[in-house]
Design an enzyme around this catalytic site. Structure first.
Site, short mmCIF file in Angstrom:
data_model
loop_
_atom_site.label_atom_id
_atom_site.label_comp_id
_atom_site.label_asym_id
_atom_site.label_seq_id
_atom_site.Cartn_x
_atom_site.Cartn_y
_atom_site.Cartn_z
N GLY A 67 -3.92 -14.15 8.42
CA GLY A 67 -4.57 -14.40 9.69
C GLY A 67 -3.62 -14.42 10.88
O GLY A 67 -2.78 -13.55 11.04
N SER A 68 -3.71 -15.46 11.67
CA SER A 68 -3.16 -15.48 13.02
C SER A 68 -1.64 -15.52 13.08
O SER A 68 -0.98 -16.20 12.30
CB SER A 68 -3.71 -16.69 13.78
OG SER A 68 -3.14 -16.79 15.06
N CYS A 69 -1.10 -14.83 14.10
CA CYS A 69 0.33 -14.89 14.41
C CYS A 69 0.74 -16.26 14.93
O CYS A 69 1.93 -16.60 14.94
CB CYS A 69 0.68 -13.84 15.46
SG CYS A 69 0.35 -12.13 14.97
N SER A 70 -0.24 -17.08 15.36
CA SER A 70 0.06 -18.41 15.89
C SER A 70 0.39 -19.41 14.81
O SER A 70 0.66 -20.58 15.11
CB SER A 70 -1.12 -18.93 16.72
OG SER A 70 -1.34 -18.11 17.85
N GLY A 71 0.35 -18.98 13.54
CA GLY A 71 0.73 -19.88 12.46
C GLY A 71 2.13 -20.43 12.64
O GLY A 71 2.42 -21.57 12.25
#
Length: 590
Positions: A67-71
């Site tokens: 999923g997200s790059c904001s992990g």
């Protein structure tokens, strides 16, 4: 019965150190953004088998992130507020989670071991749930280590992974601090990442899209302000992803003052460094979108997948924080999808077409969610969709859903996406590539999973624009609303970028939609929107986004209905949703 023999495994320590803790483990990948609460460390992905577990003081074993790059941002926050795990064990190397730990170590002096294990060893670890697990550098065991296994002190980062790297004269100048402290710190982080990826050299990029401007907590703000205050200035054109607030309207929307001000400061830190305040999660809708073959550095999972797959541009799935480091230097690891060999498909998915006449726009997000689940970390090529001629917005919806449950940076669609001119163009014919059939009945389960609300629940909010609505989608919505009346108790909100909103305003589309009762929010996106915009009620949220239907239950505590854009309009007018399968699914044998 003989004496107990401890299990000892040798892995690869990407961030080295010693730790121990109670093992929590899953064979399912986990996105930290939207899947882990950055303040409490609780797993909030309600579709994950670790939902409800808290990561604090544990050893976490998962195959990889997704999923997200904001992990990476969430990882930084939970380490800084001491709500994170003591160590992470992975089956497959994960750049996003590892980068979050590296930034915590480089900038804030906080770190935990991150170890990638061999597949058989990882599976053995999964069977040790609840045990105390010990990590010592590259070694993992269910019993404490009593020997001195070398010196595990972290090497100084200024020489980390530079041996064997082919550095340009400019890279050496950056390392020597000749271009300032911010770019010096940035190149250290880039080189550590290059070492993680096995890259031997860096390369130039023409543009960057930064996702790290999302406020994940005080750590994200401290990081950006440090780079800004150290004199950081972007060296290549840089756009900004959605931020955590609608910058022009957040006060009147009732957003908490401390949160709104922190998010504003974060956005300002990035614009102070020279980034353009585009504030959109769909940078491919901008006039500056890259062309096929262009080497760029984009973050934000749906944007990365769209850039690689639909535009044919070349970017890795850049973690938050690495994105601004690349922008400050113009240099990126020469690895991943930047290289031809890493853009080939390793999975063939053959789609059994629905009747073209029955299909609606809910087909693409549901199919993308299924394909992402099947692909996991593999790049797939989907065969059999050419006759449907999906639009750019269809591919946006497909790609966002795909990126939500897959860690792969792209997909191919035979005869649709630019590189998939033939099967031989996107697969290595010398390799044995697995092939899987997708029948329409296989999409019943993801439709049911994403429709988490019960039929008895009414709808009080219709959420549109995850990813951001395009100008064409706003025109389509206006057409569907024509001659209809919205129920007074229903709120309909569209999120979009400033650019698309401006086009729609000039064309009179915004006025038509506002007359129907649609509210617009720019700058932010649904994965960042919380109370009071999303009120706490027992009612359901209706959306046409598989991405939001997946993340939303954990982010909002609400149940969701997923349907087509037409069904969203009908729900807005009726205040309810019949939860009826679309015609193209009803025609299956499932």
């Amino acid at each position: 019965m003989g004496p107990y023999v401890a299990s000892v495994f040798e892995g690869t320590g990407h961030v080295r150190g010693k730790a121990s803790g109670t093992l929590i483990a899953s064979g399912l990948e986990l996105s930290f953004w939207g899947g882990v609460n950055s303040e409490t460390g609780e797993v909030i992905d309600r579709h994950h088998d670790l939902s409800g577990h808290r990561l604090q003081d544990t050893v976490l074993a998962i195959p990889s992130g997704r999923g997200s790059c904001s992990g990476s941002g969430v990882m930084l926050e939970i380490l800084l507020n001491n709500k994170g795990p003591k160590a992470i064990l992975l089956e497959r190397q994960d750049d996003i989670l590892t980068l979050g730990v590296m930034v915590a170590e480089e900038i804030f002096g906080k770190t935990i071991p991150v170890v990638t294990m061999k597949p058989n060893d990882f599976r053995a670890i999964l069977g040790m749930k609840g045990k105390t697990i010990y990590i010592d550098s590259d070694r993992v065991s269910d019993e404490a280590f009593h020997d001195t296994h070398g010196d595990h002190t972290q090497e100084p980062t200024k020489s980390y992974f530079i041996d064997g790297m082919q550095l340009s004269d400019f890279d050496k100048e950056l390392l020597q601090g000749l271009h300032g402290e911010a770019s010096c710190t940035a190149i250290h982080i880039i080189l550590r990442t290059a070492g993680l990826l096995g890259a031997t050299e860096l390369m130039n990029v023409t543009q960057v899209h930064v996702d790290g401007c999302i406020y994940t907590g005080p750590g994200s703000l401290l990081f950006a302000e440090k780079l800004r205050d150290w004199g950081g200035k972007v060296r290549v054109p840089t756009t900004l992803n959605s931020i955590s607030i609608d910058q022009n309207r957040w006060r009147e929307q009732g957003v908490d003052n401390s949160f709104g001000e922190a998010a504003t400061k974060l956005a300002k830190a990035y614009t102070d460094m020279g980034a353009t305040p585009t504030f959109t999660c769909a940078p491919y809708q901008l006039k500056t979108a890259p062309r096929q073959g262009e080497q760029v550095a984009w973050a934000e999972s749906n944007a990365v997948v769209y850039a690689n797959s639909v535009l044919g541009a070349r970017t890795m799935k850049y973690p938050d924080f690495l994105d601004i480091c690349v922008a400050l230097t113009g240099r990126a690891p020469k690895s991943g999808p930047h290289l031809d060999v890493n853009r080939l498909a390793s999975l063939i998915l053959r789609a059994d077409l629905p009747d073209v006449d029955t299909i609606d726009d809910s087909f693409y997000p549901i199919l993308g969610y299924k394909v992402g689940s099947l692909a996991a970390n593999r790049i797939p090529v989907i065969v059999g969709l050419q006759a449907l001629a999906p639009s750019r917005d269809d591919l946006k919806a497909f790609g966002a859903a795909f990126a939500t449950v897959s860690s792969a940076p792209m997909f191919h669609m035979l005869g649709v996406t630019p590189e998939a001119t033939s099967l031989s163009a996107v697969v290595d014919e010398a390799r044995q590539i697995p092939s899987v059939d997708i029948k329409m009945e296989h999409l019943v389960e993801p439709w049911q999973r994403l429709n988490s609300a019960s039929e008895q629940q009414s709808v009080d909010l219709v959420s549109l624009g995850n990813p951001h609505f395009s100008f064409k989608e706003m025109k389509k919505l206006a057409h569907l609303c024509e001659g209809r009346t919205k129920a007074q108790e229903i709120t309909v909100i569209v999120t979009c970028g400033r650019s698309s909103y401006g086009l729609a305003s000039q064309a009179g589309v915004v006025e038509v939609l506002e007359n129907f009762g649609v509210k617009f929010m720019t700058d932010t996106c649904w994965c960042m929107i919380t109370e009071p915009i999303v009120p706490t009620t027992a009612n359901a949220i209706m959306t046409n986004s598989a991405k939001y239907a997946h993340y939303g239950p954990g982010l909002t505590g609400r149940k969701f209905f997923l349907g087509s854009l037409m069904q969203c309009v009908e729900a807005a007018c009726r205040g309810s949703y019949s939860k009826k399968m679309p015609q193209w699914l009803l025609n299956t044998d499932g």
